[in-house]
Design a protein around this motif. Sequence first.
Motif, short mmCIF file in Angstrom:
data_model
loop_
_atom_site.label_atom_id
_atom_site.label_comp_id
_atom_site.label_asym_id
_atom_site.label_seq_id
_atom_site.Cartn_x
_atom_site.Cartn_y
_atom_site.Cartn_z
N LEU A 16 0.83 -1.19 0.00
CA LEU A 16 0.00 0.00 0.00
C LEU A 16 0.88 1.25 0.00
N HIS A 17 1.90 1.27 0.84
CA HIS A 17 2.80 2.41 0.87
C HIS A 17 3.50 2.58 -0.47
N HIS A 18 3.93 1.48 -1.08
CA HIS A 18 4.62 1.54 -2.36
C HIS A 18 3.71 2.11 -3.44
N ILE A 19 2.44 1.70 -3.44
CA ILE A 19 1.49 2.21 -4.44
C ILE A 19 1.23 3.69 -4.23
N LEU A 20 1.00 4.09 -2.99
CA LEU A 20 0.68 5.49 -2.71
C LEU A 20 1.86 6.42 -2.97
N GLU A 21 3.06 5.93 -2.81
CA GLU A 21 4.24 6.75 -3.02
C GLU A 21 4.88 6.49 -4.38
N ALA A 22 4.15 5.82 -5.29
CA ALA A 22 4.71 5.47 -6.59
C ALA A 22 5.08 6.72 -7.37
N THR A 23 6.22 6.66 -8.01
CA THR A 23 6.62 7.76 -8.88
C THR A 23 6.48 7.31 -10.30
N ASP A 24 6.33 8.26 -11.19
CA ASP A 24 6.10 7.95 -12.59
C ASP A 24 7.38 8.24 -13.37
N ASP A 25 8.19 7.22 -13.56
CA ASP A 25 9.43 7.39 -14.31
C ASP A 25 9.26 6.98 -15.77
N ASN A 26 8.09 6.52 -16.11
CA ASN A 26 7.81 6.06 -17.46
C ASN A 26 7.55 7.25 -18.37
N THR A 27 7.89 7.16 -19.62
CA THR A 27 7.65 8.27 -20.54
C THR A 27 6.22 8.33 -21.01
N THR A 28 5.41 7.29 -20.81
CA THR A 28 4.02 7.31 -21.27
C THR A 28 3.18 8.20 -20.40
N GLY A 29 3.57 8.44 -19.16
CA GLY A 29 2.81 9.31 -18.29
C GLY A 29 1.62 8.64 -17.63
N ASN A 30 1.35 7.37 -17.93
CA ASN A 30 0.19 6.71 -17.38
C ASN A 30 0.51 5.54 -16.47
N LYS A 31 1.60 4.87 -16.68
CA LYS A 31 1.89 3.65 -15.91
C LYS A 31 3.04 3.90 -14.96
N SER A 32 2.92 3.31 -13.80
CA SER A 32 4.05 3.34 -12.90
C SER A 32 4.97 2.19 -13.27
N ASN A 33 6.23 2.30 -12.86
CA ASN A 33 7.18 1.28 -13.28
C ASN A 33 7.07 -0.01 -12.49
N ASN A 34 6.16 -0.09 -11.51
CA ASN A 34 6.03 -1.31 -10.73
C ASN A 34 4.85 -2.16 -11.19
N GLY A 35 4.20 -1.80 -12.28
CA GLY A 35 3.08 -2.58 -12.79
C GLY A 35 1.79 -2.33 -12.03
N GLY A 36 1.80 -1.43 -11.06
CA GLY A 36 0.61 -1.11 -10.26
C GLY A 36 -0.24 -0.06 -10.96
N PRO A 37 -1.12 0.56 -10.21
CA PRO A 37 -1.99 1.57 -10.79
C PRO A 37 -1.20 2.79 -11.26
N SER A 38 -1.77 3.48 -12.23
CA SER A 38 -1.10 4.66 -12.77
C SER A 38 -1.07 5.78 -11.74
N ARG A 39 -0.21 6.72 -11.96
CA ARG A 39 -0.09 7.86 -11.06
C ARG A 39 -1.39 8.68 -11.05
N ALA A 40 -2.02 8.82 -12.22
CA ALA A 40 -3.28 9.56 -12.31
C ALA A 40 -4.37 8.86 -11.51
N TYR A 41 -4.40 7.53 -11.57
CA TYR A 41 -5.40 6.77 -10.82
C TYR A 41 -5.21 6.98 -9.31
N VAL A 42 -3.98 6.92 -8.86
CA VAL A 42 -3.70 7.10 -7.44
C VAL A 42 -4.07 8.51 -7.01
N ARG A 43 -3.77 9.49 -7.85
CA ARG A 43 -4.10 10.88 -7.53
C ARG A 43 -5.61 11.06 -7.42
#
Length: 160
Positions: A16-43
């Motif tokens: 849960l902490h990892h998902i909530l603190e996920a950073t978006d290092d991907n160039t697509t802007g939608n997926k996090s690099n851990n395969g979890g929910p996108s940054r926009a979804y978490v926001r």
Amino acid sequence: MEYNLLGLDSPFLCNLHHILEATDDNTTGNKSNNGGPSRAYVRDARAMAATPADVKEYPNSYVFIVNMPGLKSGDIKVQVEDDNVLVISGERNREEEKEGVKYVRMERRIGKLMRKFALPENANTDKISAVCQDGVLTVTVEKLPPPEPKKPKTIQVQVA
């Protein structure tokens, strides 16, 4: 943060902490690099969890009351998506910092405010009004009139 020092070393809390603190290092802007929910979804999930609302049903309408502190009516969007989802959103930005002034404590929430509501079938999406007063948004969705009851159809019986 080391959760096992606090006795919080369960896999659920770590994930849960990892998902909530996920950073978006991907160039697509939608997926996090851990395969979890996108940054926009978490926001959006955080925004919906932090935006309190009340819903009332009246004989002729539904009323949604949403706290939108610090926002002017021009900063609030009220939309209907997919013909039956009422979306209320806005964003409160940090005030410009003045030279020589620093925060000692910052507790007021900044960022996105959002709520989504699935409207009932009898909601008239063409008759929606919204009023914002003192940081409280009131959205009224009128109900459709009830359908006319079908009258029984009489069929004339003919002689054969």
